[in-house]
Design a protein around this motif. Sequence first.
Motif, PDB file in Angstrom:
ATOM      1  N   ILE A 116       0.852  -1.203   0.000  1.00 58.20           N
ATOM      2  CA  ILE A 116       0.000   0.000   0.000  1.00 58.20           C
ATOM      3  C   ILE A 116       0.885   1.250   0.000  1.00 58.20           C
ATOM      4  O   ILE A 116       2.014   1.219   0.470  1.00 58.20           O
ATOM      5  CB  ILE A 116      -0.932   0.041   1.234  1.00 58.20           C
ATOM      6  CG1 ILE A 116      -0.111   0.059   2.549  1.00 58.20           C
ATOM      7  CG2 ILE A 116      -1.883  -1.150   1.274  1.00 58.20           C
ATOM      8  CD1 ILE A 116      -0.493   1.195   3.420  1.00 58.20           C
ATOM      9  N   CYS A 117       0.336   2.339  -0.530  1.00 59.12           N
ATOM     10  CA  CYS A 117       0.993   3.639  -0.380  1.00 59.12           C
ATOM     11  C   CYS A 117       0.152   4.451   0.612  1.00 59.12           C
ATOM     12  O   CYS A 117      -0.976   4.836   0.286  1.00 59.12           O
ATOM     13  CB  CYS A 117       1.082   4.378  -1.708  1.00 59.12           C
ATOM     14  SG  CYS A 117       1.646   6.086  -1.497  1.00 59.12           S
ATOM     15  N   PRO A 118       0.670   4.707   1.819  1.00 55.65           N
ATOM     16  CA  PRO A 118      -0.131   5.459   2.791  1.00 55.65           C
ATOM     17  C   PRO A 118      -0.445   6.878   2.317  1.00 55.65           C
ATOM     18  O   PRO A 118      -1.485   7.436   2.668  1.00 55.65           O
ATOM     19  CB  PRO A 118       0.757   5.482   4.045  1.00 55.65           C
ATOM     20  CG  PRO A 118       2.111   5.079   3.615  1.00 55.65           C
ATOM     21  CD  PRO A 118       1.986   4.307   2.343  1.00 55.65           C
ATOM     22  N   TRP A 119       0.435   7.424   1.466  1.00 59.29           N
ATOM     23  CA  TRP A 119       0.209   8.785   0.956  1.00 59.29           C
ATOM     24  C   TRP A 119      -0.988   8.807   0.014  1.00 59.29           C
ATOM     25  O   TRP A 119      -1.784   9.745   0.051  1.00 59.29           O
ATOM     26  CB  TRP A 119       1.459   9.294   0.224  1.00 59.29           C
ATOM     27  CG  TRP A 119       2.686   9.295   1.066  1.00 59.29           C
ATOM     28  CD1 TRP A 119       3.434   8.207   1.410  1.00 59.29           C
ATOM     29  CD2 TRP A 119       3.291  10.414   1.706  1.00 59.29           C
ATOM     30  NE1 TRP A 119       4.477   8.585   2.209  1.00 59.29           N
ATOM     31  CE2 TRP A 119       4.417   9.948   2.401  1.00 59.29           C
ATOM     32  CE3 TRP A 119       2.997  11.784   1.744  1.00 59.29           C
ATOM     33  CZ2 TRP A 119       5.255  10.777   3.135  1.00 59.29           C
ATOM     34  CZ3 TRP A 119       3.838  12.615   2.467  1.00 59.29           C
ATOM     35  CH2 TRP A 119       4.947  12.112   3.156  1.00 59.29           C
ATOM     36  N   CYS A 120      -1.097   7.801  -0.817  1.00 61.53           N
ATOM     37  CA  CYS A 120      -2.264   7.713  -1.707  1.00 61.53           C
ATOM     38  C   CYS A 120      -3.532   7.571  -0.879  1.00 61.53           C
ATOM     39  O   CYS A 120      -4.550   8.217  -1.154  1.00 61.53           O
ATOM     40  CB  CYS A 120      -2.145   6.517  -2.653  1.00 61.53           C
ATOM     41  SG  CYS A 120      -1.046   6.798  -4.051  1.00 61.53           S
ATOM     42  N   LEU A 121      -3.483   6.709   0.156  1.00 61.97           N
ATOM     43  CA  LEU A 121      -4.677   6.498   0.987  1.00 61.97           C
ATOM     44  C   LEU A 121      -5.103   7.811   1.643  1.00 61.97           C
ATOM     45  O   LEU A 121      -6.296   8.093   1.773  1.00 61.97           O
ATOM     46  CB  LEU A 121      -4.408   5.439   2.066  1.00 61.97           C
ATOM     47  CG  LEU A 121      -4.119   4.016   1.571  1.00 61.97           C
ATOM     48  CD1 LEU A 121      -3.885   3.069   2.744  1.00 61.97           C
ATOM     49  CD2 LEU A 121      -5.262   3.489   0.707  1.00 61.97           C
ATOM     50  N   ALA A 140       7.615   1.277  -5.455  1.00 60.06           N
ATOM     51  CA  ALA A 140       7.482   2.667  -4.992  1.00 60.06           C
ATOM     52  C   ALA A 140       6.279   3.306  -5.683  1.00 60.06           C
ATOM     53  O   ALA A 140       5.945   2.950  -6.820  1.00 60.06           O
ATOM     54  CB  ALA A 140       8.742   3.454  -5.312  1.00 60.06           C
ATOM     55  N   CYS A 141       5.633   4.227  -4.984  1.00 59.38           N
ATOM     56  CA  CYS A 141       4.462   4.882  -5.566  1.00 59.38           C
ATOM     57  C   CYS A 141       4.918   5.863  -6.646  1.00 59.38           C
ATOM     58  O   CYS A 141       5.740   6.736  -6.375  1.00 59.38           O
ATOM     59  CB  CYS A 141       3.690   5.617  -4.482  1.00 59.38           C
ATOM     60  SG  CYS A 141       2.351   6.613  -5.172  1.00 59.38           S
ATOM     61  N   PRO A 142       4.407   5.722  -7.879  1.00 60.01           N
ATOM     62  CA  PRO A 142       4.856   6.615  -8.949  1.00 60.01           C
ATOM     63  C   PRO A 142       4.382   8.053  -8.726  1.00 60.01           C
ATOM     64  O   PRO A 142       4.967   8.983  -9.275  1.00 60.01           O
ATOM     65  CB  PRO A 142       4.229   6.010 -10.212  1.00 60.01           C
ATOM     66  CG  PRO A 142       3.169   5.077  -9.754  1.00 60.01           C
ATOM     67  CD  PRO A 142       3.445   4.697  -8.336  1.00 60.01           C
ATOM     68  N   ILE A 143       3.339   8.239  -7.903  1.00 51.13           N
ATOM     69  CA  ILE A 143       2.833   9.600  -7.659  1.00 51.13           C
ATOM     70  C   ILE A 143       3.641  10.256  -6.539  1.00 51.13           C
ATOM     71  O   ILE A 143       4.075  11.393  -6.655  1.00 51.13           O
ATOM     72  CB  ILE A 143       1.341   9.568  -7.283  1.00 51.13           C
ATOM     73  CG1 ILE A 143       0.536   8.934  -8.428  1.00 51.13           C
ATOM     74  CG2 ILE A 143       0.827  10.972  -6.957  1.00 51.13           C
ATOM     75  CD1 ILE A 143      -0.842   8.461  -8.026  1.00 51.13           C
ATOM     76  N   HIS A 144       3.854   9.518  -5.451  1.00 49.46           N
ATOM     77  CA  HIS A 144       4.493  10.123  -4.281  1.00 49.46           C
ATOM     78  C   HIS A 144       5.986   9.816  -4.178  1.00 49.46           C
ATOM     79  O   HIS A 144       6.672  10.378  -3.334  1.00 49.46           O
ATOM     80  CB  HIS A 144       3.769   9.671  -3.007  1.00 49.46           C
ATOM     81  CG  HIS A 144       2.330  10.083  -3.016  1.00 49.46           C
ATOM     82  ND1 HIS A 144       1.306   9.229  -3.343  1.00 49.46           N
ATOM     83  CD2 HIS A 144       1.755  11.300  -2.803  1.00 49.46           C
ATOM     84  CE1 HIS A 144       0.147   9.880  -3.317  1.00 49.46           C
ATOM     85  NE2 HIS A 144       0.396  11.137  -2.990  1.00 49.46           N
ATOM     86  N   GLY A 145       6.473   8.904  -5.018  1.00 44.40           N
ATOM     87  CA  GLY A 145       7.910   8.621  -5.040  1.00 44.40           C
ATOM     88  C   GLY A 145       8.410   7.929  -3.780  1.00 44.40           C
ATOM     89  O   GLY A 145       9.619   7.820  -3.577  1.00 44.40           O
TER      90      GLY A 145
END
Length: 448
Positions: A116-121, A140-145
């Motif tokens: 999971i990406c906690p930043w996306c959540l 790695a999250c492509p949006i939050h890096g």
Amino acid sequence: MRDDDRWPGHPRLLPDESISSWFTRTAAANGLRPGELYRIVQPGGDRNPRDFDRHADYCLLDLLANKTGLPVEDLKLATFRRWSGRLFEHDDGLNKLAWLPPAGREGGRRCFGQQICPWCLRADAQPYLRLNWRLSFFTACPIHGRLLLDRCPTCAEPFSILRQDGWGTICCPGCGADLRDFTGDEPALDTAPVQRDLLDLIRDGWRSLGEYGPVYSFAVLEMLALLLRLLAGGKHAHALRLWLAEQDSSLAVRRESLPRVRDGALLTPRARGVLVTMAHWLLAEWPHRFVEAAKTVGMTSTDLRKRPVGEYPFAYAHAVDWRLKESHKGDATEEIAAAAQLLQGHGQSASRRNLVALCGTKLGSMGRVAEPVASGRLWGKGRYWKLDGVSPEVKAAARRAAHRAGEDVGPWLDTLLRRMLGLGATKTPFDRHDPDTITPDANVGCEE
Ligand SMILES: [Zn+2]
Ligand SMILES: [Zn+2]
């Protein structure tokens, strides 16, 4: 189906949402926990539903489509079936999928396949899970890096959305922590380009691999998984990583951040991201980088291919068998002839045994080059002395006594018998105390 057969709550699928995430939201929209809704749609089903993203069958998908009014095709694309024929050839539901490790708990085992990406959540109006987060090369999250999380930072429990108790949030099934409260770390290196490239590969369904032409994406990904395995563990992993860091400084990472494990899927997202990037680098310009790496660190076909050829992607098996074959033993005729000359130059017989001793290995073609030793003599090539009636204990005792005397059995027996029979000593084909002597040539032995 009539509209009034539908459940009151039927949320839409969100972009890239996984079916398990959507199912959990659908349950919440109807005032239920996912486990409760599961027992309604699968009466008599397991108390803990199995990984929906992989195991939701057509029957269940049809039912869910009817009860929510969503197209069954959309639901299908929210499962691993989205990648059938592209990421894997086909899924029998039993065997491991190379890039889609299981999630949650299976048979009591903790499985870290749900990332999971906690930043996306945190950014979501309604927190939900993306199906891409199930891909193990996606680290790695492509949006939050930031690195994805594959377990709860507080209690280390793997994530399992179907074990949710709360509504409207996504919590750790172990300690109940809200996953939005965590942060992901910085990746050890920039993995985004490799992730993008692998997603493109799956979308295209094939890739051109130099001299091997177009290759199906699932075969390319299988090769990548083989390379990841070499980098993740095994006796050459460390040398391979060092070599890669020398080739490309962007691949140089602190050693301690890369543990060694047998199964690449068990690595944390940080280590996995680095090793997938390394494997991806090796796969480029196939097979040249790979062959150079293998030769440098001393990997041969014996290390690289354990199963029958047909069980590997052709481009891999062919590169291994044609370019990294263990030095073919029958082809060393020239070396053997040179060794034979050397022996003769020292007044030694170029017997098979002396050749083996000099070359340090047994080669099939030695038999053709080796000269029969002093034919007609006791220690001639292949002249075994049959000793019918000699008991195994006597043979064993003779062998022990010969070894104690620093002799092979043949010369030892010869000396002994000569003494017993009153015969004079004879010179063996070599003198074992001659400093140039490689090894005794004692082909005489008691036949076992
Ligand atoms: Zn994110
Ligand atoms: Zn926890």
